[in-house]
Design a protein around this motif. Structure first.
Motif, mmCIF file in Angstrom:
data_model
loop_
_atom_site.group_PDB
_atom_site.id
_atom_site.type_symbol
_atom_site.label_atom_id
_atom_site.label_comp_id
_atom_site.label_asym_id
_atom_site.label_seq_id
_atom_site.Cartn_x
_atom_site.Cartn_y
_atom_site.Cartn_z
ATOM 1 N N ARG A 51 0.875 -1.177 0.000
ATOM 2 C CA ARG A 51 0.000 0.000 0.000
ATOM 3 C C ARG A 51 0.906 1.219 0.000
ATOM 4 N N ASP A 52 0.523 2.261 -0.723
ATOM 5 C CA ASP A 52 1.435 3.406 -0.856
ATOM 6 C C ASP A 52 1.792 4.025 0.500
ATOM 7 N N ASP A 53 0.824 4.026 1.427
ATOM 8 C CA ASP A 53 1.066 4.644 2.747
ATOM 9 C C ASP A 53 2.142 3.916 3.548
#
Ligand code: PRT
Ligand code: ZN
Length: 285
Positions: A51-53
């Motif tokens: 996930r980008d986060d």
């Protein structure tokens, strides 16, 4: 031999362009939809799908060496990572927005108001810089509906076309941050990994540079050559080759995409004919 671990977004707006960038750098990965990790078949690299986060944290703690993600997330999470290169895709802005019928006079509007956002750190920083004290309500998604359901008086969210704001009866009033995808890395890479990262960055630069330029070929009467060469500076100077017949030459050069149409108009006005424009795949300067 060590491998460079590159973290990219598993699925979302960044995924396709991140994979395309690696492909343009001739770094190939086997396709496999549900894989979380894959090994390159032709470069000492592994790819992690996240996930980008989560990418900044993985890069900070050294699980990944390098990551590709939006500056908006990099700035929000404030991890000890290094930003190496802007990549020119996934451009957007983080903006404050209010219901469209608000008579907005300036950022002081937000004093004592509630703002819904998934970017509390950046919102708070911006407001503090402008001496505004607001009540920030963190929500992780569908931020745009917060004003219409009475949760907040305004929002701070990502905007690209502005369509989502419009369809939720909101207007953009302040831009907090302009963002695009970037390559980040761990600042304490071992020398062999740093060498691999340098290789990757060199390939990325070569690929991005090529995207901004076109190769141009044209025919020009010999008596107009001086003028045409002035219009076309090229990387050093244009290549000029005589045509088999008549007092004409073929001129080859490289033109920046930004002044492309200007240059074409000037060339035509000065007698150029048979103009061909060809994309450049890689540019090593
Ligand atoms: O699952 P994961 O956590 O990995 O993905 P995600 O859902 O957090 O992120 P994703 O895939 O939506 O976006 C990834 C990154 O793309 C963001 O962090 C930005 O860097 C970049 N990006 C570029 C955008 C947009 N443009 C964008 N328009 N991210 C989100 N949006 C959303 C915005 O939040 C709003 O809901 O699109 C809507 C607005 O779009 P417009 O065109 O109507 O203005
Ligand atoms: Zn995310």
């Amino acid at each position: 031999m060590s491998k460079l671990r590159i973290a990219i977004q598993k699925s979302g707006r960044l995924s396709e362009d991140s994979l395309k960038l690696l492909k343009d750098c001739s770094i190939k990965f086997p396709k496999g939809k549900n894989k979380l990790i894959a090994e390159s078949t032709n470069f000492p690299a592994e790819i992690l799908y996240l996930r980008d986060d989560d990418i900044p944290q993985y890069v900070e703690n050294g699980i990944a060496d390098v990551g590709i993600l939006g500056e908006n997330v990099v700035e929000e999470v404030q991890k000890a990572i290094r930003v190496d290169k802007k990549l020119g895709f996934s451009k957007c802005r983080l903006s404050l927005a209010v219901p469209k019928d608000v008579d907005y006079q300036g950022v002081q509007y937000f004093n004592s108001k509630k703002i819904a956002t998934s970017y509390p750190v950046l919102t708070e920083q911006y407001l503090a810089k402008h001496n505004v004290k607001a009540d920030i309500e963190y929500i992780s998604g569908s931020v745009e509906i917060a004003p219409s359901i009475g949760l907040a008086s305004g929002i701070c969210d990502l905007v690209s076309t502005g369509g989502t704001l419009l369809s939720n009866g909101l207007k953009e009033v302040e831009i907090i941050l302009k963002s695009e995808a970037v390559i980040i890395s761990n600042p304490n890479l071992a020398p062999d990994k740093q060498a691999l990262l340098n290789k990757l960055l060199f390939r990325v630069e070569t690929t991005l540079k090529a995207k901004n330029y076109k190769y141009i070929l044209l025919n020009a009467p010999n008596e107009k050559l001086d003028k045409i060469i002035d219009i076309l500076p090229g990387m050093k100077s244009p290549t000029v080759l005589p045509l088999a017949r008549g007092k004409w030459s073929s001129v080859h050069s490289v033109v920046n995409e930004n002044d492309f149409w200007n240059v074409i108009d000037l060339l035509r006005e000065n007698g150029a004919e048979g103009i061909l424009v060809v994309p450049i795949e890689k540019m090593v300067l």
